[in-house]
Design a protein around this motif. Structure first.
Motif, PDB file in Angstrom:
ATOM      1  N   ALA A 155     -13.391   5.681  59.947  1.00 13.36           N
ATOM      2  CA  ALA A 155     -14.287   6.371  59.014  1.00 13.36           C
ATOM      3  C   ALA A 155     -13.527   7.406  58.192  1.00 13.36           C
ATOM      4  O   ALA A 155     -13.707   7.501  56.965  1.00 13.36           O
ATOM      5  CB  ALA A 155     -15.435   7.033  59.773  1.00 13.36           C
ATOM      6  N   ASP A 156     -12.680   8.179  58.854  1.00 12.88           N
ATOM      7  CA  ASP A 156     -11.894   9.188  58.142  1.00 12.88           C
ATOM      8  C   ASP A 156     -10.981   8.545  57.101  1.00 12.88           C
ATOM      9  O   ASP A 156     -10.860   9.046  55.979  1.00 12.88           O
ATOM     10  CB  ASP A 156     -11.072  10.017  59.122  1.00 12.88           C
ATOM     11  CG  ASP A 156     -11.917  10.958  59.972  1.00 12.88           C
ATOM     12  OD1 ASP A 156     -13.104  11.171  59.653  1.00 12.88           O
ATOM     13  OD2 ASP A 156     -11.378  11.467  60.979  1.00 12.88           O
ATOM     14  N   LEU A 157     -10.341   7.439  57.451  1.00  9.99           N
ATOM     15  CA  LEU A 157      -9.466   6.730  56.522  1.00  9.99           C
ATOM     16  C   LEU A 157     -10.256   6.249  55.306  1.00  9.99           C
ATOM     17  O   LEU A 157      -9.848   6.470  54.159  1.00  9.99           O
ATOM     18  CB  LEU A 157      -8.792   5.543  57.216  1.00  9.99           C
ATOM     19  CG  LEU A 157      -7.939   4.645  56.313  1.00  9.99           C
ATOM     20  CD1 LEU A 157      -6.716   5.392  55.793  1.00  9.99           C
ATOM     21  CD2 LEU A 157      -7.526   3.378  57.061  1.00  9.99           C
ATOM     22  N   VAL A 200     -13.034   0.435  42.375  1.00 10.05           N
ATOM     23  CA  VAL A 200     -12.570   1.781  42.029  1.00 10.05           C
ATOM     24  C   VAL A 200     -12.365   1.861  40.516  1.00 10.05           C
ATOM     25  O   VAL A 200     -12.171   0.845  39.853  1.00 10.05           O
ATOM     26  CB  VAL A 200     -11.253   2.147  42.760  1.00 10.05           C
ATOM     27  CG1 VAL A 200     -11.455   2.169  44.273  1.00 10.05           C
ATOM     28  CG2 VAL A 200     -10.125   1.206  42.386  1.00 10.05           C
ATOM     29  N   ASP A 201     -12.397   3.080  39.986  1.00 11.03           N
ATOM     30  CA  ASP A 201     -12.153   3.283  38.558  1.00 11.03           C
ATOM     31  C   ASP A 201     -10.677   3.194  38.225  1.00 11.03           C
ATOM     32  O   ASP A 201     -10.299   2.683  37.174  1.00 11.03           O
ATOM     33  CB  ASP A 201     -12.683   4.648  38.107  1.00 11.03           C
ATOM     34  CG  ASP A 201     -14.197   4.725  38.137  1.00 11.03           C
ATOM     35  OD1 ASP A 201     -14.861   3.686  37.951  1.00 11.03           O
ATOM     36  OD2 ASP A 201     -14.715   5.832  38.353  1.00 11.03           O
ATOM     37  N   ASP A 202      -9.820   3.712  39.110  1.00  8.21           N
ATOM     38  CA  ASP A 202      -8.388   3.798  38.844  1.00  8.21           C
ATOM     39  C   ASP A 202      -7.619   3.079  39.951  1.00  8.21           C
ATOM     40  O   ASP A 202      -7.389   3.645  41.030  1.00  8.21           O
ATOM     41  CB  ASP A 202      -7.989   5.272  38.761  1.00  8.21           C
ATOM     42  CG  ASP A 202      -6.549   5.489  38.321  1.00  8.21           C
ATOM     43  OD1 ASP A 202      -5.716   4.572  38.507  1.00  8.21           O
ATOM     44  OD2 ASP A 202      -6.250   6.583  37.801  1.00  8.21           O
ATOM     45  N   PHE A 238     -11.438   6.279  49.532  1.00  8.65           N
ATOM     46  CA  PHE A 238     -12.424   5.925  48.517  1.00  8.65           C
ATOM     47  C   PHE A 238     -13.366   7.064  48.127  1.00  8.65           C
ATOM     48  O   PHE A 238     -14.371   6.825  47.454  1.00  8.65           O
ATOM     49  CB  PHE A 238     -13.232   4.712  48.998  1.00  8.65           C
ATOM     50  CG  PHE A 238     -12.369   3.535  49.353  1.00  8.65           C
ATOM     51  CD1 PHE A 238     -11.529   2.950  48.406  1.00  8.65           C
ATOM     52  CD2 PHE A 238     -12.359   3.021  50.636  1.00  8.65           C
ATOM     53  CE1 PHE A 238     -10.726   1.872  48.740  1.00  8.65           C
ATOM     54  CE2 PHE A 238     -11.562   1.938  50.982  1.00  8.65           C
ATOM     55  CZ  PHE A 238     -10.736   1.367  50.027  1.00  8.65           C
ATOM     56  N   ASP A 239     -13.058   8.285  48.539  1.00 11.24           N
ATOM     57  CA  ASP A 239     -13.929   9.436  48.251  1.00 11.24           C
ATOM     58  C   ASP A 239     -15.357   9.199  48.744  1.00 11.24           C
ATOM     59  O   ASP A 239     -16.328   9.591  48.108  1.00 11.24           O
ATOM     60  CB  ASP A 239     -13.942   9.775  46.752  1.00 11.24           C
ATOM     61  CG  ASP A 239     -12.633  10.366  46.293  1.00 11.24           C
ATOM     62  OD1 ASP A 239     -11.972  11.053  47.100  1.00 11.24           O
ATOM     63  OD2 ASP A 239     -12.260  10.143  45.124  1.00 11.24           O
ATOM     64  N   VAL A 269     -20.223   5.133  56.544  1.00  9.51           N
ATOM     65  CA  VAL A 269     -19.491   5.799  55.468  1.00  9.51           C
ATOM     66  C   VAL A 269     -19.717   5.059  54.162  1.00  9.51           C
ATOM     67  O   VAL A 269     -19.797   3.832  54.132  1.00  9.51           O
ATOM     68  CB  VAL A 269     -17.979   5.904  55.761  1.00  9.51           C
ATOM     69  CG1 VAL A 269     -17.711   6.745  56.988  1.00  9.51           C
ATOM     70  CG2 VAL A 269     -17.325   4.549  55.902  1.00  9.51           C
ATOM     71  N   GLY A 270     -19.852   5.813  53.082  1.00  8.99           N
ATOM     72  CA  GLY A 270     -20.028   5.191  51.779  1.00  8.99           C
ATOM     73  C   GLY A 270     -20.622   6.155  50.783  1.00  8.99           C
ATOM     74  O   GLY A 270     -20.394   7.361  50.844  1.00  8.99           O
TER      75      GLY A 270
END
Length: 128
Positions: free
Chosen positions: A20-22, A83-85, A27-28, A47-48
């Motif tokens: 979860a931390d990773l 992702v955007d970037d 991915f913010d 997470v999400g």
């Protein structure tokens, strides 16, 4: 009836907190919920974002490694994250000591893959 929207996927891992931390760092994402798994067994961490999440489950009994998910009916092949970037995402993946691979630039977007410490394959894609 409107089109369905994927809300979540549920994966089993050896260490739910570490996974979860990773995912949050890469991915913010944020932890939406955490507690006991179904029927009070194990640990579950969601997470999400507000719209979708990955449910990360760690059983009390531990986990077993098996055959490749691509060779197993009902196996999870990979989790795809937009992702955007893409370049910034790859920097984050490398900073975690993970190895990006299988880069692709084809319709409809650019992508790469990596395996997390649980052997789960993640696809990171950008449509920009």
């Amino acid at each position: 009836m409107s089109a369905g929207m994927l809300e979540h996927v549920n994966i089993t891992v050896a260490n739910a907190k570490r996974t979860a931390d990773l995912a949050c760092r890469l991915f913010d994402w944020r932890i939406r919920w955490q507690g006991s798994g179904l029927g009070g067994a194990g640990i579950s961490i969601h997470v999400g974002s507000d719209d979708s999440y990955v449910a990360i489950y760690q059983p009390n009994s531990g986990t077993r490694e098996g055959i490749s998910n691509y060779e197993q009916t009902g196996g999870l092949n990979h989790i795809g994250v937009v992702v955007d970037d893409l370049d910034a995402a790859e920097v984050r993946v490398k900073a975690e000591g993970l190895t990006p691979r299988s880069h692709g630039d084809y319709e409809p977007g650019k992508r790469f893959y990596f395996d997390d410490p649980n052997g789960i394959e993640w696809e990171v894609v950008s449509y920009g």
